[in-house]
Design a protein around this motif. Sequence first.
Motif, PDB file in Angstrom:
ATOM      1  N   LEU A  45      41.731  33.837  53.996  1.00 49.97           N
ATOM      2  CA  LEU A  45      43.110  34.326  53.942  1.00 49.97           C
ATOM      3  C   LEU A  45      43.773  33.864  52.648  1.00 49.97           C
ATOM      4  CD1 LEU A  45      45.621  35.693  55.103  1.00 49.97           C
ATOM      5  CD2 LEU A  45      46.149  33.532  56.240  1.00 49.97           C
ATOM      6  N   ASP A  46      43.594  32.593  52.324  1.00 44.98           N
ATOM      7  CA  ASP A  46      44.159  32.052  51.090  1.00 44.98           C
ATOM      8  C   ASP A  46      43.576  32.775  49.874  1.00 44.98           C
ATOM      9  OD1 ASP A  46      45.824  30.016  49.743  1.00 44.98           O
ATOM     10  OD2 ASP A  46      43.887  29.311  49.004  1.00 44.98           O
ATOM     11  N   THR A  47      42.280  33.070  49.927  1.00 49.30           N
ATOM     12  CA  THR A  47      41.625  33.809  48.845  1.00 49.30           C
ATOM     13  C   THR A  47      42.250  35.191  48.682  1.00 49.30           C
ATOM     14  OG1 THR A  47      39.540  32.634  49.121  1.00 49.30           O
ATOM     15  CG2 THR A  47      39.425  34.805  48.101  1.00 49.30           C
ATOM     16  N   ALA A  48      42.494  35.864  49.790  1.00 45.58           N
ATOM     17  CA  ALA A  48      43.094  37.201  49.728  1.00 45.58           C
ATOM     18  C   ALA A  48      44.489  37.149  49.108  1.00 45.58           C
ATOM     19  CB  ALA A  48      43.149  37.821  51.122  1.00 45.58           C
ATOM     20  N   ILE A  49      45.272  36.162  49.488  1.00 37.90           N
ATOM     21  CA  ILE A  49      46.629  36.039  48.940  1.00 37.90           C
ATOM     22  C   ILE A  49      46.573  35.708  47.455  1.00 37.90           C
ATOM     23  CG2 ILE A  49      48.740  34.638  49.024  1.00 37.90           C
ATOM     24  CD1 ILE A  49      48.227  34.507  52.123  1.00 37.90           C
ATOM     25  N   ALA A  50      45.713  34.759  47.077  1.00 39.69           N
ATOM     26  CA  ALA A  50      45.575  34.399  45.665  1.00 39.69           C
ATOM     27  C   ALA A  50      45.073  35.590  44.841  1.00 39.69           C
ATOM     28  CB  ALA A  50      44.631  33.211  45.511  1.00 39.69           C
ATOM     29  N   THR A  51      44.162  36.365  45.414  1.00 38.63           N
ATOM     30  CA  THR A  51      43.660  37.555  44.714  1.00 38.63           C
ATOM     31  C   THR A  51      44.781  38.565  44.505  1.00 38.63           C
ATOM     32  OG1 THR A  51      41.440  37.225  45.599  1.00 38.63           O
ATOM     33  CG2 THR A  51      41.979  39.446  44.819  1.00 38.63           C
ATOM     34  N   GLY A  52      45.606  38.762  45.511  1.00 36.24           N
ATOM     35  CA  GLY A  52      46.757  39.660  45.376  1.00 36.24           C
ATOM     36  C   GLY A  52      47.689  39.215  44.267  1.00 36.24           C
ATOM     37  N   PHE A  53      47.979  37.923  44.203  1.00 36.38           N
ATOM     38  CA  PHE A  53      48.828  37.412  43.130  1.00 36.38           C
ATOM     39  C   PHE A  53      48.140  37.558  41.769  1.00 36.38           C
ATOM     40  CE2 PHE A  53      51.159  34.638  46.356  1.00 36.38           C
ATOM     41  CZ  PHE A  53      52.323  35.382  46.295  1.00 36.38           C
ATOM     42  N   ALA A  54      46.827  37.346  41.718  1.00 34.26           N
ATOM     43  CA  ALA A  54      46.087  37.491  40.452  1.00 34.26           C
ATOM     44  C   ALA A  54      46.166  38.925  39.944  1.00 34.26           C
ATOM     45  CB  ALA A  54      44.634  37.056  40.635  1.00 34.26           C
ATOM     46  N   VAL A  55      45.952  39.873  40.834  1.00 38.89           N
ATOM     47  CA  VAL A  55      46.012  41.291  40.443  1.00 38.89           C
ATOM     48  C   VAL A  55      47.432  41.661  40.001  1.00 38.89           C
ATOM     49  CG1 VAL A  55      45.824  43.659  41.315  1.00 38.89           C
ATOM     50  CG2 VAL A  55      44.040  41.976  41.840  1.00 38.89           C
ATOM     51  N   ALA A  56      48.420  41.226  40.761  1.00 41.37           N
ATOM     52  CA  ALA A  56      49.812  41.529  40.400  1.00 41.37           C
ATOM     53  C   ALA A  56      50.156  40.921  39.045  1.00 41.37           C
ATOM     54  CB  ALA A  56      50.759  41.010  41.473  1.00 41.37           C
ATOM     55  N   GLY A  57      49.713  39.703  38.793  1.00 47.88           N
ATOM     56  CA  GLY A  57      49.981  39.061  37.502  1.00 47.88           C
ATOM     57  C   GLY A  57      49.300  39.781  36.353  1.00 47.88           C
ATOM     58  N   ALA A  58      48.041  40.190  36.568  1.00 45.80           N
ATOM     59  CA  ALA A  58      47.312  40.896  35.509  1.00 45.80           C
ATOM     60  C   ALA A  58      47.976  42.235  35.200  1.00 45.80           C
ATOM     61  CB  ALA A  58      45.861  41.099  35.927  1.00 45.80           C
TER      62      ALA A  58
END
Length: 117
Positions: free
Chosen positions: A95-108
């Motif tokens: 779950l934490d990975t999914a949230i961090a991935t979402g933030f990574a994509v949004a930041g990129a």
Amino acid sequence: MTDAAVVSVLRAVWGATLLAVPGRLLRLEGQPRTSGNARAVLRILGLRHLGQAAVTVGSPRPRVLALGSATDGLHALTGVAFGAVAPRWRRVALLDTAIATGFAVAGALGARMSQRS
């Protein structure tokens, strides 16, 4: 409100939630008995998110957004690794990975879009 600001607000809310109610989040994710260490880790992650939100709001330049995205990407990778070696925590880690991935994509995406404007 810019896209970077919206993501920063979401990040700040997530960070504040991790900081304020880590035990409740762990219980929601299937961890009926949570240790003080697990709650402390979530609080540290919450502080990281709050700090990153503050930096991004203060300086939403492409470089800052890209560095934040890279930080989130590393965060996601550590979540995958932790889930692989700690089966008890796999669900929470993913779950934490999914949230961090979402933030990574949004930041990129935010970094890319702000370079164009």
